[in-house]
Scaffold this active site. Structure first.
Site, PDB file in Angstrom:
ATOM      1  N   CYS A 184       0.819  -1.252  -0.186  1.00 49.98           N
ATOM      2  CA  CYS A 184       0.124   0.038   0.078  1.00 49.98           C
ATOM      3  C   CYS A 184       1.022   1.142  -0.040  1.00 49.98           C
ATOM      4  O   CYS A 184       0.438   2.319  -0.795  1.00 49.98           O
ATOM      5  CB  CYS A 184      -0.981   0.023   1.288  1.00 49.98           C
ATOM      6  SG  CYS A 184      -0.114   0.054   2.781  1.00 49.98           S
TER       7      CYS A 184
ATOM      8  N   HIS B 121      -2.238   1.228   7.275  1.00 51.77           N
ATOM      9  CA  HIS B 121      -2.646   1.065   5.732  1.00 51.77           C
ATOM     10  C   HIS B 121      -2.744   2.465   5.050  1.00 51.77           C
ATOM     11  O   HIS B 121      -3.273   3.562   5.649  1.00 51.77           O
ATOM     12  CB  HIS B 121      -3.807   0.209   5.535  1.00 51.77           C
ATOM     13  CG  HIS B 121      -4.524   0.191   4.161  1.00 51.77           C
ATOM     14  ND1 HIS B 121      -3.629  -0.620   3.148  1.00 51.77           N
ATOM     15  CD2 HIS B 121      -5.846   0.388   3.789  1.00 51.77           C
ATOM     16  CE1 HIS B 121      -4.223  -0.589   2.029  1.00 51.77           C
ATOM     17  NE2 HIS B 121      -5.712  -0.018   2.485  1.00 51.77           N
TER      18      HIS B 121
ATOM     19  N   ASP C 268      -8.279   2.823  -3.617  1.00 48.88           N
ATOM     20  CA  ASP C 268      -7.416   1.840  -2.694  1.00 48.88           C
ATOM     21  C   ASP C 268      -6.854   0.854  -3.771  1.00 48.88           C
ATOM     22  O   ASP C 268      -7.831   0.070  -4.312  1.00 48.88           O
ATOM     23  CB  ASP C 268      -7.867   1.131  -1.450  1.00 48.88           C
ATOM     24  CG  ASP C 268      -7.097   0.582  -0.974  1.00 48.88           C
ATOM     25  OD1 ASP C 268      -5.939   0.400  -1.233  1.00 48.88           O
ATOM     26  OD2 ASP C 268      -7.108  -0.031   0.338  1.00 48.88           O
TER      27      ASP C 268
END
Length: 275
Positions: free
Chosen positions: A73, A112, A127
């Site tokens: 991420c 995250h 995302d």
């Protein structure tokens, strides 16, 4: 925009199948997110090999766009945020806490990274770096409705501490991560990345995790277990016990170029199921 940034943008868009620079619309965002999750794999080879994970933009661009790699991420969503900004989207980075696989109500570390996009006054989360359950479409923030994507159905619940993203997996609404809209600076991502990539309790240091999406499927590799999840049908699974087989699998099933250094092979060997 400077010449190097234009060159980067053109290359990036070409990798995503765009022949011209698209307008910053909702349909563009949808296509970008879907294509991104199918072009650049989620993977943690760098952490497994003990190398530092560099998350400054030039390093991420070099790794993902030029070296045939993916990332997690802090890399993939950083790269995607820069792309959206260059295309003129109103977007900023936010962060959350992964709770997938944890007991309901668990409060994990803030590790995250994702993005908040505002289009015509409507807010969406976007995302491209959430592994095997990455949403393949932007999700509207301020609604309780179930939201379809090209893969699973998601919904966002609002609560006192922010929001929870849930996905419908085999008929069960499972929590993916909790997040809020707090302003984030580079140091926040640096600290989160340092924890994820170096802490002995981090799962990124303990097992191989690779995933990619495609039309009607998700592919995942967890240590030596390779799975193809087909939407609406049974999953296909097989065990991989040889390093050369893993490297070939990564190349052909995930379009991932594995570095040729011996320590990378050694780290892969440690992850495999004993024969």
């Amino acid at each position: 925009m400077s010449e190097p940034r234009l060159t980067y943008l053109n290359l990036y868009l070409q990798r995503l199948g765009f022949s011209a620079t698209p307008a910053p619309t909702l349909e563009t965002l949808r296509q970008l997110q879907l294509r991104h999750t199918g072009a650049f794999p989620f993977e943690n080879l760098t952490t497994l090999s003990g190398e530092p994970v560099l998350i400054d933009l030039p390093s991420v661009e070099q790794k993902v766009l030029h070296q045939g790699r993916g990332g997690y991420c802090y890399e993939l969503n950083s790269l995607f945020l820069a792309l959206l900004q260059d295309l003129g989207f109103n977007v900023r980075g936010i962060s959350g806490r992964v709770v997938l696989g944890q007991p309901e109500g668990t409060w994990t570390a803030r590790t995250h990274r994702l993005s908040l996009v505002t289009l015509d006054g409507v807010r969406y989360i976007s995302d491209v770096g959430f592994g095997g359950m990455v949403p393949t479409a932007p999700l509207m923030l301020d609604t309780l409705d179930e939201q379809l994507t090209p893969h699973e159905t998601y919904r966002i619940e609002q609560h006192e501490d922010g929001y929870t993203l849930r996905a419908n997996v085999a008929g069960e609404w499972r929590a993916m991560y909790v997040f809020d809209l707090q302003r984030q600076e580079g140091i926040d991502y640096t600290l989160g990345n340092w924890y994820v990539s170096t802490h002995p309790d981090s799962p990124f240091n303990k097992r191989l995790m690779v995933s990619l999406t495609g039309e009607g499927w998700r592919r995942t590799l967890s240590d030596g277990s390779f799975t193809i999840h087909r939407i609406g049908s049974e999953s296909e699974r097989r065990e991989v016990r040889d390093v050369d087989e893993v490297i070939e699998l990564l190349a052909h099933e995930f379009d991932l170029r594995v570095p040729a250094q011996p320590h990378v092979r050694q780290s892969l060997a440690r992850m495999l199921v004993p024969a």
